[in-house]
Design a protein around this motif. Structure first.
Motif, short mmCIF file in Angstrom:
data_model
loop_
_atom_site.label_atom_id
_atom_site.label_comp_id
_atom_site.label_asym_id
_atom_site.label_seq_id
_atom_site.Cartn_x
_atom_site.Cartn_y
_atom_site.Cartn_z
N HIS A 142 7.26 5.06 4.13
CA HIS A 142 6.33 5.41 3.05
C HIS A 142 6.89 5.15 1.66
CE1 HIS A 142 4.12 7.06 6.33
NE2 HIS A 142 4.94 8.10 6.50
N SER A 143 8.17 4.75 1.57
CA SER A 143 8.76 4.45 0.26
C SER A 143 9.45 3.10 0.34
CB SER A 143 9.78 5.52 -0.13
OG SER A 143 10.94 5.42 0.70
N LEU A 144 9.72 2.53 -0.82
CA LEU A 144 10.35 1.21 -0.86
C LEU A 144 11.74 1.25 -0.24
CD1 LEU A 144 10.20 -1.73 -1.68
CD2 LEU A 144 10.99 -1.08 -3.98
N THR A 145 12.52 2.27 -0.57
CA THR A 145 13.88 2.40 0.00
C THR A 145 13.82 2.47 1.52
OG1 THR A 145 14.64 3.54 -1.99
CG2 THR A 145 16.01 3.75 -0.03
N ALA A 146 12.93 3.30 2.04
CA ALA A 146 12.80 3.45 3.49
C ALA A 146 12.40 2.13 4.15
CB ALA A 146 11.77 4.53 3.81
N LEU A 147 11.49 1.40 3.52
CA LEU A 147 11.02 0.13 4.10
C LEU A 147 12.12 -0.94 4.06
CD1 LEU A 147 7.37 0.06 2.76
CD2 LEU A 147 8.07 0.20 5.14
N VAL A 148 12.93 -0.97 3.01
CA VAL A 148 14.04 -1.93 2.94
C VAL A 148 15.06 -1.64 4.04
CG1 VAL A 148 15.99 -2.74 1.56
CG2 VAL A 148 13.76 -2.46 0.49
N GLU A 188 0.81 -1.23 0.00
CA GLU A 188 0.00 0.00 0.00
C GLU A 188 0.84 1.27 0.00
OE1 GLU A 188 -2.81 -0.26 3.22
OE2 GLU A 188 -3.53 -2.24 2.59
N GLN A 189 1.95 1.27 0.72
CA GLN A 189 2.77 2.49 0.82
C GLN A 189 3.86 2.55 -0.24
OE1 GLN A 189 2.02 4.87 2.91
NE2 GLN A 189 0.77 3.93 4.48
N ALA A 190 4.48 1.38 -0.51
CA ALA A 190 5.62 1.37 -1.45
C ALA A 190 5.23 0.92 -2.85
CB ALA A 190 6.72 0.46 -0.91
N GLY A 191 4.00 0.39 -3.00
CA GLY A 191 3.55 -0.05 -4.31
C GLY A 191 4.24 -1.29 -4.84
#
Length: 461
Positions: A304-310, A244-247
């Motif tokens: 809220h982004s893929l980089t942040a979540l990784v 939902e947040q990172a798509g």
């Protein structure tokens, strides 16, 4: 009876340790492959709600916590293999039930039945029956490694297997792995010549009361309960956050977990070495709990982004792996002589109870307040744990030994007092019914020659 002078594990001991490690690995792989996929794929099941998906994620922990110690005691009475075979069959039946389910309630029922195959204590007891004293720590370390590796593989394999075969196919593969575990026990694991009552690897009812009143052990039990509650609750929310947040499509989550597990594992190794070598385990533990707290707040505010979540996932698994490796070592150090098996039994029960509560807690929070509520709830749990862990004492840096005693040594009423006077000996207990001495020693301070002069052990079985 083996030649106790042998420095290497015998071929039979190697087969026993390797085979039982594989049984553990396949079972844990089956248990945890669901973790990274159920929050996303479970939405397609009839009747699913966030709270029920959370229950499905943690449900296995309920029966595992209830049956862990009873199955271990039963294995003392009827034998290890019947309990292990029955447990693997129950686990396979639970997997088949979940595979055939078209509603969330069917998956929950399957997960509850999976957990009822609680064979961990029986497997560890069989390992004790099949290995000599001087090699038992190595054999148990191999099983510990197999659990860690299987958890890491499950995080990556779960999304890949589900992408290829669907949620039903995942559960069928899990059932197949449990049945293959039975083949390994039958074909690879040697037969034990005798069943040992062993307080280092099994629960002793006589020790249960004192273990449950032991403040330092209770702090560690709370720790593992909270750690697995946070793990399960986080995996109610984290896969959904990636979508939902990172798509990131759910079929591609595997590489996030692969990167996070690999980097997180190698990043935590220096801290394990530092804690043990420098005798700073409390500092390492508190640092890891604090990092876990920061991770949950980070997911809440910045995920809220893929980089942040990784990045967040790498730090999360670094802290999780560090705590997962440190806590059993601390239980071993803190537990009294002849109490390690009982302490580990209570610890394991706390772990599975935490998994159950975490799934339920995470699902309920997701339903009530969305993804942010789950991360805030986990952060609060971390804060409570940090406050409790801060009051723990630095653990004694000791190793547990079990030595068989001759009849003459058993009759020596002054043996315990003389052993406690040996430099490096921290705790001693003679268990007459086992004709054995349990002793905890600081190997850096121990005067081994003085110890050996006082004890004339019979050959270890």
């Amino acid at each position: 009876m083996h030649d106790s002078s042998s420095e290497r594990m015998s071929p039979a001991e190697t087969r026993a340790a390797g085979g039982l490690a594989m049984v553990f690995a396949f079972r844990m792989l089956g248990m945890f492959m669901v973790l990274p996929v159920l929050a996303t794929y479970g939405q397609e099941l009839a009747g699913s709600t966030p709270a029920l998906i959370g229950l499905a994620i943690g449900a296995y922990g309920l029966t595992q916590a209830l049956l862990q110690i009873p199955f271990g005691v039963l294995s003392d009475r009827i034998g290890r293999r019947p309990v292990i075979y029955a447990g693997l069959l129950i686990f396979a039946a639970g997997s088949a039930l979940a595979a055939n389910a078209d509603s969330i309630w069917g998956v929950i029922a399957g997960r509850v039945l999976q957990g009822a195959g609680a064979i961990s204590a029986a497997v560890m007891a069989l390992l004790s029956d099949l290995t000599r004293e001087q090699h038992r720590t190595k054999a148990m370390a191999l099983i510990g490694m197999s659990i860690g590796v299987s958890f890491a593989l499950a995080m990556v394999a779960g999304p890949l297997v589900t992408r290829a075969f669907g949620l039903s196919g995942l559960f069928w593969i899990t059932a197949g792995m449990a049945l293959f575990g039975m083949v390994i026990v039958a074909g690879m694991v040697p037969k034990a010549s005798a069943t040992l009552r062993h307080r280092e690897s099994g629960v002793a009812r006589q020790a249960l009361g004192s273990i449950l009143r032991h403040g330092e052990l209770l702090r560690l039990d709370v720790g593992i309960l909270v750690l697995h509650a946070i793990l399960m609750a986080s995996f109610v929310a984290l896969p959904l956050t990636l979508v939902e947040q990172a798509g990131l499509p759910r079929d591609e989550h595997w590489w996030v977990y692969l990167v996070a597990m690999l980097v997180g594992f190698f990043a935590m190794v220096p801290f394990i070495i530092y804690g043990e070598k420098k005798r700073q385990m409390k500092r390492v533990l508190l640092g890891a709990v604090a990092l876990l707290l920061v991770c949950e707040l980070y997911f809440w505010q910045l995920g809220h982004s893929l980089t942040a979540l990784v990045i967040g996932a790498i730090l999360f698994f670094m802290a999780f792996n560090l705590l997962e490796a440190s806590l059993p070592s601390l239980v071993s150090k803190v537990s009294p002589a002849a109490g390690k098996g009982t302490a580990m039994g209570v610890y394991s029960t706390s772990q599975f109870l935490g998994a159950a509560l975490g799934g339920i807690f995470g699902g309920w929070l997701l339903e009530q307040g969305g993804l942010g509520a789950v991360f805030i709830g986990c952060a609060l749990l971390c804060a409570i744990w940090l406050a409790i862990a801060a009051t723990m004492r630095e653990p004694p840096y000791v190793t547990s030994l079990r030595l068989s005693l001759s009849r003459a040594a058993l009759a020596d009423t002054g043996l315990t007092a003389r052993l406690l006077a040996v430099p490096g000996v921290a705790d001693v207990m003679v268990v007459a019914e086992e004709a054995a001495l349990y002793i905890k020693v600081d190997t850096e301070q121990l005067d081994r020659a003085s110890l050996e002069r006082l004890i004339d052990p019979a050959p270890a079985c």
